[in-house]
Every structure is written in structure tokens, then in C-alpha cells.
Write a protein that holds these residues in place. Sequence first.
Motif, PDB file in Angstrom:
ATOM      1  N   VAL A  11       3.989 -22.802  -3.677  1.00 34.93           N
ATOM      2  CA  VAL A  11       3.488 -22.567  -2.318  1.00 34.93           C
ATOM      3  C   VAL A  11       3.804 -21.134  -1.880  1.00 34.93           C
ATOM      4  N   THR A  12       4.993 -20.654  -2.184  1.00 37.80           N
ATOM      5  CA  THR A  12       5.373 -19.282  -1.833  1.00 37.80           C
ATOM      6  C   THR A  12       4.468 -18.265  -2.535  1.00 37.80           C
ATOM      7  N   LEU A  13       4.191 -18.483  -3.813  1.00 40.71           N
ATOM      8  CA  LEU A  13       3.307 -17.565  -4.549  1.00 40.71           C
ATOM      9  C   LEU A  13       1.895 -17.574  -3.971  1.00 40.71           C
ATOM     10  N   ILE A  14       1.408 -18.747  -3.605  1.00 37.18           N
ATOM     11  CA  ILE A  14       0.078 -18.831  -2.994  1.00 37.18           C
ATOM     12  C   ILE A  14       0.075 -18.064  -1.668  1.00 37.18           C
ATOM     13  N   TYR A  15       1.111 -18.265  -0.863  1.00 34.32           N
ATOM     14  CA  TYR A  15       1.220 -17.586   0.419  1.00 34.32           C
ATOM     15  C   TYR A  15       1.271 -16.061   0.221  1.00 34.32           C
ATOM     16  N   LEU A  16       2.070 -15.591  -0.724  1.00 37.79           N
ATOM     17  CA  LEU A  16       2.178 -14.158  -0.984  1.00 37.79           C
ATOM     18  C   LEU A  16       0.865 -13.571  -1.489  1.00 37.79           C
ATOM     19  N   THR A  17       0.151 -14.338  -2.298  1.00 38.62           N
ATOM     20  CA  THR A  17      -1.157 -13.889  -2.789  1.00 38.62           C
ATOM     21  C   THR A  17      -2.124 -13.709  -1.627  1.00 38.62           C
ATOM     22  N   ILE A  18      -2.127 -14.668  -0.714  1.00 43.61           N
ATOM     23  CA  ILE A  18      -3.002 -14.570   0.458  1.00 43.61           C
ATOM     24  C   ILE A  18      -2.620 -13.359   1.304  1.00 43.61           C
ATOM     25  N   GLN A  19      -1.331 -13.159   1.528  1.00 44.75           N
ATOM     26  CA  GLN A  19      -0.854 -12.028   2.313  1.00 44.75           C
ATOM     27  C   GLN A  19      -1.217 -10.701   1.651  1.00 44.75           C
ATOM     28  N   LEU A  20      -1.081 -10.627   0.342  1.00 42.89           N
ATOM     29  CA  LEU A  20      -1.411  -9.415  -0.396  1.00 42.89           C
ATOM     30  C   LEU A  20      -2.898  -9.098  -0.268  1.00 42.89           C
ATOM     31  N   ARG A  21      -3.746 -10.109  -0.375  1.00 44.16           N
ATOM     32  CA  ARG A  21      -5.188  -9.891  -0.228  1.00 44.16           C
ATOM     33  C   ARG A  21      -5.526  -9.393   1.175  1.00 44.16           C
ATOM     34  N   GLN A  22      -4.908 -10.010   2.183  1.00 47.93           N
ATOM     35  CA  GLN A  22      -5.155  -9.577   3.558  1.00 47.93           C
ATOM     36  C   GLN A  22      -4.675  -8.148   3.773  1.00 47.93           C
ATOM     37  N   ASN A  23      -3.527  -7.809   3.210  1.00 54.39           N
ATOM     38  CA  ASN A  23      -2.998  -6.450   3.329  1.00 54.39           C
ATOM     39  C   ASN A  23      -3.912  -5.459   2.629  1.00 54.39           C
ATOM     40  N   THR A  24      -4.408  -5.817   1.466  1.00 54.70           N
ATOM     41  CA  THR A  24      -5.327  -4.948   0.726  1.00 54.70           C
ATOM     42  C   THR A  24      -6.595  -4.693   1.537  1.00 54.70           C
ATOM     43  N   LYS A  25      -7.123  -5.751   2.152  1.00 49.27           N
ATOM     44  CA  LYS A  25      -8.321  -5.593   2.989  1.00 49.27           C
ATOM     45  C   LYS A  25      -8.028  -4.688   4.187  1.00 49.27           C
ATOM     46  N   ALA A  26      -6.858  -4.851   4.783  1.00 48.50           N
ATOM     47  CA  ALA A  26      -6.493  -4.034   5.940  1.00 48.50           C
ATOM     48  C   ALA A  26      -6.359  -2.562   5.544  1.00 48.50           C
ATOM     49  N   ILE A  27      -5.763  -2.298   4.406  1.00 49.04           N
ATOM     50  CA  ILE A  27      -5.615  -0.917   3.930  1.00 49.04           C
ATOM     51  C   ILE A  27      -6.982  -0.318   3.624  1.00 49.04           C
ATOM     52  N   LYS A  28      -7.843  -1.082   2.988  1.00 49.61           N
ATOM     53  CA  LYS A  28      -9.201  -0.612   2.673  1.00 49.61           C
ATOM     54  C   LYS A  28      -9.952  -0.297   3.965  1.00 49.61           C
ATOM     55  N   HIS A  29      -9.839  -1.188   4.930  1.00 46.90           N
ATOM     56  CA  HIS A  29     -10.506  -0.966   6.216  1.00 46.90           C
ATOM     57  C   HIS A  29      -9.970   0.301   6.885  1.00 46.90           C
ATOM     58  N   SER A  30      -8.671   0.480   6.861  1.00 49.63           N
ATOM     59  CA  SER A  30      -8.049   1.656   7.468  1.00 49.63           C
ATOM     60  C   SER A  30      -8.501   2.936   6.773  1.00 49.63           C
ATOM     61  N   THR A  31      -8.563   2.911   5.458  1.00 51.65           N
ATOM     62  CA  THR A  31      -9.021   4.081   4.695  1.00 51.65           C
ATOM     63  C   THR A  31     -10.478   4.388   5.017  1.00 51.65           C
ATOM     64  N   ASP A  32     -11.319   3.347   5.009  1.00 49.93           N
ATOM     65  CA  ASP A  32     -12.733   3.538   5.337  1.00 49.93           C
ATOM     66  C   ASP A  32     -12.893   4.092   6.747  1.00 49.93           C
ATOM     67  N   ARG A  33     -12.104   3.573   7.660  1.00 51.45           N
ATOM     68  CA  ARG A  33     -12.165   4.022   9.053  1.00 51.45           C
ATOM     69  C   ARG A  33     -11.780   5.495   9.157  1.00 51.45           C
ATOM     70  N   GLY A  34     -10.747   5.899   8.416  1.00 53.41           N
ATOM     71  CA  GLY A  34     -10.338   7.294   8.418  1.00 53.41           C
ATOM     72  C   GLY A  34     -11.422   8.210   7.890  1.00 53.41           C
ATOM     73  N   VAL A  35     -12.072   7.801   6.815  1.00 48.77           N
ATOM     74  CA  VAL A  35     -13.158   8.600   6.239  1.00 48.77           C
ATOM     75  C   VAL A  35     -14.322   8.685   7.223  1.00 48.77           C
ATOM     76  N   PHE A  36     -14.648   7.566   7.838  1.00 50.62           N
ATOM     77  CA  PHE A  36     -15.728   7.532   8.822  1.00 50.62           C
ATOM     78  C   PHE A  36     -15.400   8.426  10.015  1.00 50.62           C
ATOM     79  N   ASP A  37     -14.156   8.357  10.500  1.00 53.50           N
ATOM     80  CA  ASP A  37     -13.738   9.193  11.627  1.00 53.50           C
ATOM     81  C   ASP A  37     -13.780  10.677  11.268  1.00 53.50           C
ATOM     82  N   ASP A  38     -13.353  11.030  10.052  1.00 53.70           N
ATOM     83  CA  ASP A  38     -13.413  12.427   9.610  1.00 53.70           C
ATOM     84  C   ASP A  38     -14.848  12.938   9.595  1.00 53.70           C
ATOM     85  N   ALA A  39     -15.760  12.103   9.109  1.00 46.05           N
ATOM     86  CA  ALA A  39     -17.176  12.491   9.064  1.00 46.05           C
ATOM     87  C   ALA A  39     -17.714  12.707  10.480  1.00 46.05           C
TER      88      ALA A  39
END
Length: 154
Positions: free
Chosen positions: A20-48
Motif C-alpha cells: 500500500v505504501t509503494l502504491i501511495y508513493l507511486t501515485i504521489q510521484l506521478r502527481q509530482n512529476t505532472k506538477a513539475i512538468k506543468h510548472s516548467t511548461d508554464r515558465g516557458v509559456f510565460d517567457d514567450a
Amino acid sequence: MNWEAIGALADSVGVIVVIVTLIYLTIQLRQNTKAIKHSTDRGVFDDANKWMFTLIENPEIAELYVSGMQDEKLTSSEKLRFSLLLNTLFVHWNHAFETGAFEIVNNSQIKGVLSRPGGAAYWNRTLVSESISLSDGFIAHVNALDNELKRVES
């Protein structure tokens, strides 16, 4: 119940908790990855957007960009400002390329710069002088787009 049965039950519960802990951590990691990707995309969009608003809000810079792209005769200070303007643009594109947010920039934007006399001259000067730090992968990508433009013109 004997101690062996309690030990086996505790082991089973422990395994379930770990799974259960591994499943929870996997979900958290995926959400964190999506958040980082969104933040990076947002930064690139803002720079443009910042770069475009520089042209929109400042007619003098917009005129400099148009004159420089047409490779008109510029004063030495205008040449410097035009080079810095394009440096900013290419560094932005390089950042987008390196961070995986390059889908925000489409190749037609780069081709648009390279297809203009001043843009092509700027790119050639930049390659020779190595005046800005760009990744080898991005340079290869831009060169491929430049070669594609030259094949179409031939």
C-alpha cells in the motif's frame, strides 16, 4: 492462537502495508512529476509571452526587430540590441528544448526567424562566435531546420 500464527499474520500485514505504501508513493510521484512538468511548461509559456509583450509594448524595439530581420543597415548600438533580442529568443527556445517543453515552441517560429535575412545572418554569426551558450542538441535541431529551409529554397 500460537505465536507462529501471530508472526505469520504480522508478516502478512507488514507485506500489505509495504505494498500500500509503494502504491501511495507511486501515485504521489506521478502527481509530482505532472506538477513539475506543468510548472516548467508554464515558465516557458510565460517567457514567450514576456518576449512578445516586449515587442508589443515598445514600438522602438518592434521597429528594431523588423529592421534587423530584414537585415537593414543598423547602427552599432542597434546591432548590439538586435543581437541581444535574438539571444533572448534563442536562449528561451534552447531552455524549452532542454526541459522537454519544446512542444510549446513550434518549429515554424524558428523557421520564421531563420527564413529572414537578418535572422539567418544572426544564426550564422552565433554559430561562428559561440556568443551564447546553447546545447548541442538544440544547435543540431536548429541547423536541421535551417537546412530544410535551404532545400526548399533551392
